[in-house]
Write a protein that holds these residues in place. Structure first.
Motif, short mmCIF file in Angstrom:
data_model
loop_
_atom_site.label_atom_id
_atom_site.label_comp_id
_atom_site.label_asym_id
_atom_site.label_seq_id
_atom_site.Cartn_x
_atom_site.Cartn_y
_atom_site.Cartn_z
N SER A 194 -8.25 8.17 -5.50
CA SER A 194 -8.26 9.61 -5.26
C SER A 194 -6.85 10.04 -4.87
CB SER A 194 -9.22 9.94 -4.12
OG SER A 194 -8.77 9.34 -2.91
N SER A 195 -6.61 11.33 -4.78
CA SER A 195 -5.29 11.83 -4.37
C SER A 195 -4.93 11.29 -3.00
CB SER A 195 -5.29 13.37 -4.34
OG SER A 195 -5.50 13.88 -5.64
N TYR A 196 -5.91 11.28 -2.10
CA TYR A 196 -5.68 10.75 -0.76
C TYR A 196 -5.35 9.26 -0.83
CZ TYR A 196 -6.60 9.12 3.99
OH TYR A 196 -6.49 8.51 5.22
N GLY A 197 -6.08 8.54 -1.68
CA GLY A 197 -5.85 7.10 -1.81
C GLY A 197 -4.46 6.78 -2.33
N ILE A 198 -3.97 7.60 -3.26
CA ILE A 198 -2.62 7.40 -3.80
C ILE A 198 -1.57 7.65 -2.72
CG2 ILE A 198 -0.93 8.28 -5.45
CD1 ILE A 198 -3.28 8.90 -7.33
N GLN A 199 -1.77 8.72 -1.96
CA GLN A 199 -0.83 9.03 -0.87
C GLN A 199 -0.83 7.93 0.19
OE1 GLN A 199 -2.14 12.84 0.53
NE2 GLN A 199 -1.49 13.94 -1.31
N LYS A 222 2.28 5.46 1.36
CA LYS A 222 2.66 5.36 2.77
C LYS A 222 2.66 3.90 3.22
CE LYS A 222 -0.15 5.53 6.08
NZ LYS A 222 -0.81 4.62 7.08
N GLN A 223 1.64 3.16 2.82
CA GLN A 223 1.56 1.75 3.20
C GLN A 223 2.70 0.94 2.59
OE1 GLN A 223 -2.46 1.10 1.78
NE2 GLN A 223 -3.30 1.14 3.87
N ARG A 224 3.06 1.30 1.36
CA ARG A 224 4.17 0.60 0.71
C ARG A 224 5.49 0.85 1.44
NH1 ARG A 224 2.75 1.94 -5.69
NH2 ARG A 224 1.38 0.12 -6.03
N LEU A 225 5.73 2.10 1.81
CA LEU A 225 6.98 2.42 2.50
C LEU A 225 7.05 1.75 3.86
CD1 LEU A 225 9.63 3.91 2.47
CD2 LEU A 225 8.46 5.96 3.29
N ARG A 226 5.95 1.75 4.58
CA ARG A 226 5.91 1.06 5.87
C ARG A 226 6.17 -0.43 5.70
NH1 ARG A 226 0.72 1.01 8.61
NH2 ARG A 226 1.86 -0.46 9.89
N ASP A 281 8.35 9.01 -2.16
CA ASP A 281 8.38 9.50 -0.78
C ASP A 281 7.75 10.89 -0.64
OD1 ASP A 281 11.08 11.28 -1.14
OD2 ASP A 281 11.33 9.29 -2.00
N HIS A 282 7.68 11.64 -1.74
CA HIS A 282 7.03 12.96 -1.68
C HIS A 282 5.55 12.81 -1.33
CE1 HIS A 282 10.62 14.82 -3.25
NE2 HIS A 282 10.61 14.03 -4.30
N LEU A 283 4.93 11.77 -1.85
CA LEU A 283 3.51 11.54 -1.56
C LEU A 283 3.32 11.12 -0.11
CD1 LEU A 283 2.34 9.69 -4.81
CD2 LEU A 283 1.95 12.08 -4.16
N VAL A 284 4.30 10.41 0.43
CA VAL A 284 4.23 10.00 1.84
C VAL A 284 4.29 11.24 2.73
CG1 VAL A 284 5.33 8.67 3.67
CG2 VAL A 284 5.34 7.79 1.33
N VAL A 285 5.18 12.15 2.39
CA VAL A 285 5.32 13.39 3.16
C VAL A 285 4.03 14.21 3.07
CG1 VAL A 285 6.58 15.57 3.38
CG2 VAL A 285 7.82 13.45 2.89
#
Length: 199
Positions: A41-46, A50-54, A188-192
């Motif tokens: 889902s959109s939430y799942g992708i975001q 986020k998990q990848r960046l962390r 990073d846009h998805l993380v934001v």
């Protein structure tokens, strides 16, 4: 000090990307031992981004939120500001400069007092390095073969925002990094967007 303890290779396969930089991290991916390809889902992708960046910077959630909040307050694009703040962490720059073979080893070097910033010991991995700061290996630690081999073996050094001095076993942050110079594969846009709903 809180830190991420999950097995690195398993984390890479779960996230579907090599976040630890080890050449064998995704070796088992060809055997099906990697995150499944179910549509998110959109939430799942975001959440995944986020998990990848962390995971790239091995920052805990509580501290990561602090970086996000600070980036939101900056005048520049939030995503760019966030990446810059993470790139300028001391443990990350110790890793980028080549003292550590991984960000975990770099963090351990900082905590154990092997690293100096402008000639003074700094043992906080999250220390924010400023432009012009010199990062060097403590004189006593220069006898450690592992540290020296790491530093001199890093022949593919290609970070234009860091000046590396092999003779002096040091590096200097000569300017702030640009977003495209950070060697990470994250939107990073998805993380934001993920945090915009909660912060």
């Amino acid at each position: 000090m809180a830190r991420m303890r999950q097995p690195r290779f398993k984390t890479c396969r779960r996230l579907g990307i090599n976040v630890c930089g080890h050449p064998k991290a995704m070796k088992r991916a060809d055997n099906g031992q990697v995150r499944d390809k179910r549509k998110l889902s959109s939430y799942g992708i975001q959440l995944l981004e986020k998990q990848r960046l962390r995971a790239y910077y091995e920052v805990m959630e509580k501290q990561f939120k602090i970086y996000v909040k600070a980036a939101i307050k900056d005048s520049e694009t939030t995503g760019n500001s966030l990446i810059k703040k993470l790139e300028c962490r001391l443990d990350n720059l110790v890793y980028r400069t080549g003292f550590g073979s991984s960000i975990r080893q770099a963090r351990q070097m900082v905590v154990h007092g092997h690293i100096l910033v402008n000639g003074k010991k700094v043992d906080r991995p999250s220390f924010a390095v400023s432009v012009g700061d010199d990062i060097s290996l403590r004189e006593k630690s220069r006898k450690n073969k592992i540290f020296i081999d790491n530093f001199l073996r890093n022949v593919d050094f290609s970070y234009p925002y860091i000046a590396k001095n092999e003779a002096g076993f040091s590096g200097q942050l000569i300017r702030m990094p640009e977003r495209h110079e950070a060697p990470i594969e994250v939107n990073d846009h998805l993380v934001v967007e993920f945090y915009s709903k909660t912060i």
